[in-house]
Design a protein around this motif. Structure first.
Motif, PDB file in Angstrom:
ATOM      1  N   UNK A 126       0.743  -1.247   0.038  1.00 32.47           N
ATOM      2  CA  UNK A 126      -0.053   0.043  -0.072  1.00 32.47           C
ATOM      3  C   UNK A 126       0.900   1.145   0.156  1.00 32.47           C
ATOM      4  N   UNK A 127       1.939   1.342   0.698  1.00 35.43           N
ATOM      5  CA  UNK A 127       2.999   2.474   0.763  1.00 35.43           C
ATOM      6  C   UNK A 127       3.520   2.682  -0.551  1.00 35.43           C
ATOM      7  N   UNK A 128       3.896   1.677  -1.290  1.00 35.39           N
ATOM      8  CA  UNK A 128       4.403   1.624  -2.629  1.00 35.39           C
ATOM      9  C   UNK A 128       3.544   2.141  -3.459  1.00 35.39           C
ATOM     10  N   UNK A 129       2.406   1.727  -3.545  1.00 40.98           N
ATOM     11  CA  UNK A 129       1.208   2.243  -4.497  1.00 40.98           C
ATOM     12  C   UNK A 129       0.986   3.579  -4.259  1.00 40.98           C
ATOM     13  N   UNK A 130       0.891   4.112  -2.921  1.00 44.26           N
ATOM     14  CA  UNK A 130       0.904   5.631  -2.744  1.00 44.26           C
ATOM     15  C   UNK A 130       1.857   6.331  -3.093  1.00 44.26           C
ATOM     16  N   UNK A 131       3.052   5.921  -3.061  1.00 37.99           N
ATOM     17  CA  UNK A 131       4.188   6.513  -3.617  1.00 37.99           C
ATOM     18  C   UNK A 131       4.237   6.759  -4.896  1.00 37.99           C
ATOM     19  N   UNK A 132       3.936   5.505  -5.659  1.00 39.24           N
ATOM     20  CA  UNK A 132       3.813   5.573  -7.133  1.00 39.24           C
ATOM     21  C   UNK A 132       2.732   6.450  -7.604  1.00 39.24           C
ATOM     22  N   UNK A 133       1.772   6.620  -7.174  1.00 37.91           N
ATOM     23  CA  UNK A 133       0.869   7.625  -7.339  1.00 37.91           C
ATOM     24  C   UNK A 133       1.080   8.990  -7.322  1.00 37.91           C
ATOM     25  N   UNK A 134       1.799   9.192  -6.125  1.00 36.15           N
ATOM     26  CA  UNK A 134       2.620  10.625  -5.845  1.00 36.15           C
ATOM     27  C   UNK A 134       3.359  10.927  -6.768  1.00 36.15           C
ATOM     28  N   UNK A 135       4.406   9.885  -7.359  1.00 35.64           N
ATOM     29  CA  UNK A 135       5.282  10.497  -8.243  1.00 35.64           C
ATOM     30  C   UNK A 135       4.560  10.932  -9.560  1.00 35.64           C
TER      31      UNK A 135
END
Length: 310
Positions: A126-135
């Motif tokens: 979930x944290x990785x997905x949020x980071x990808x969305x932010x990028x």
């Protein structure tokens, strides 16, 4: 003197236990002589317990000097050692049982390792997905000004230059509540109508908007006016430039129809004045009846021509 609690070997300054049982009488006598010189009351005039300590030394020596008494004392020490060992073992077992019980209690209340590992994996994913969305959002925001400037230049250039076909571009807007829309989400939604070439997002705090470039005009037309996105926050889809309706050229009106129309209604007076003017050029004195007769002849001629054409 409490016999059960006195270690006669230690009173003489000798090692106790199994080592004490191996000592010879000579070694015991030598140890007694040295200890007697040390504890003799004459050597300790200021010690009130000097006499009692010297008597204890003599009693311990008498016991160890006697073979039978010494054997009984060695057996007593052996029993005490075995008892201590049993107690030590029991204490060790008891401590181990208590430790095992505490460990089982901790394991009972502790989360399942498999569940914990799965939860940790889901958390990291979930944290990785949020980071990808932010990028992705960061890159989309960097592209937005240039993309909108390009569209603006295309609008200003008009038909004079080769640019983006505005009939393929859709203006999409939505309210900023509930689930927000990303470029990937918009691309997924509009892919149902056809190929999507590009998506450019430009959002504010209260309202989101984007430009969606479709590959064909038919795909843009199919997406226009449709209900897209989440029902709780639908998308408003409008064309950037509405398609220009094709005008079908109408058949030219016959000259005779125009002539008839000129003889009816508001054009009648003008036609009458024109005929009157022509007749007066030929004959200054002309009557109104002659004008009416000329007009009637023109109308009759136009009707004959129209009937012949049909």
């Amino acid at each position: 003197m409490d016999v059960d609690h006195v270690d006669h070997y230690r009173v003489l300054g000798l090692p106790s236990g199994e080592e004490g049982a191996k000592l010879t009488e000579k070694e015991i006598s030598k140890a007694y002589k040295w200890k007697a010189l040390e504890l003799h009351p004459d050597k300790r005039p200021d010690d009130p317990d000097a006499h009692d300590n010297f008597q204890k030394l003599k009693s311990s020596y008498e016991i160890l000097k006697d073979e039978k008494a010494r054997k009984l004392f060695d057996d007593l020490l052996k029993i005490k050692r075995e008892k201590q060992q049993r107690q030590s073992q029991q204490d060790g077992k008891r401590r181990k049982m208590m430790s095992d019980l505490e460990e089982r209690e901790r394991a009972a209340f502790a989360p399942d390792p498999a569940v914990k590992a799965r939860q940790e994996e889901e958390k990291i994913a979930r944290q990785l997905k949020e980071e990808i969305e932010r990028i992705r959002a960061m890159h989309e925001n960097k592209r937005t000004p240039a993309a909108f400037a390009s569209v603006k230049e295309t609008k200003q250039s008009g038909s004079g230059g080769v640019g983006l076909d505005k009939e393929k571009v859709l203006k999409v807007s939505w309210e900023k509540f509930g689930e927000d829309y990303t470029a990937e989400r918009l691309r997924e939604i509009f892919s149902e109508f056809g190929k999507v070439e590009d998506v450019v997002i430009k959002s504010s705090k209260k309202k989101g908007s984007a430009l969606v470039v479709m590959a064909t005009k038919s795909a843009a037309g199919a997406a226009t006016g449709s209900v897209c996105g989440n029902l709780s926050n639908p998308l408003l889809v409008l064309p950037l430039q509405p398609a220009v309706a094709t005008q079908i050229p109408s058949a030219p009106k016959p000259v005779e129809t125009e002539s008839i129309n000129n003889l009816v209604g508001a054009g009648y007076q003008a036609h009458e004045d024109a005929i009157l003017e022509k007749l007066r050029e030929k004959d200054p004195i002309v009557s109104y009846e002659a004008v009416l007769l000329s007009i009637a002849e023109d109308v009759h001629l136009c009707l004959i021509r129209n009937f012949a054409n049909t």
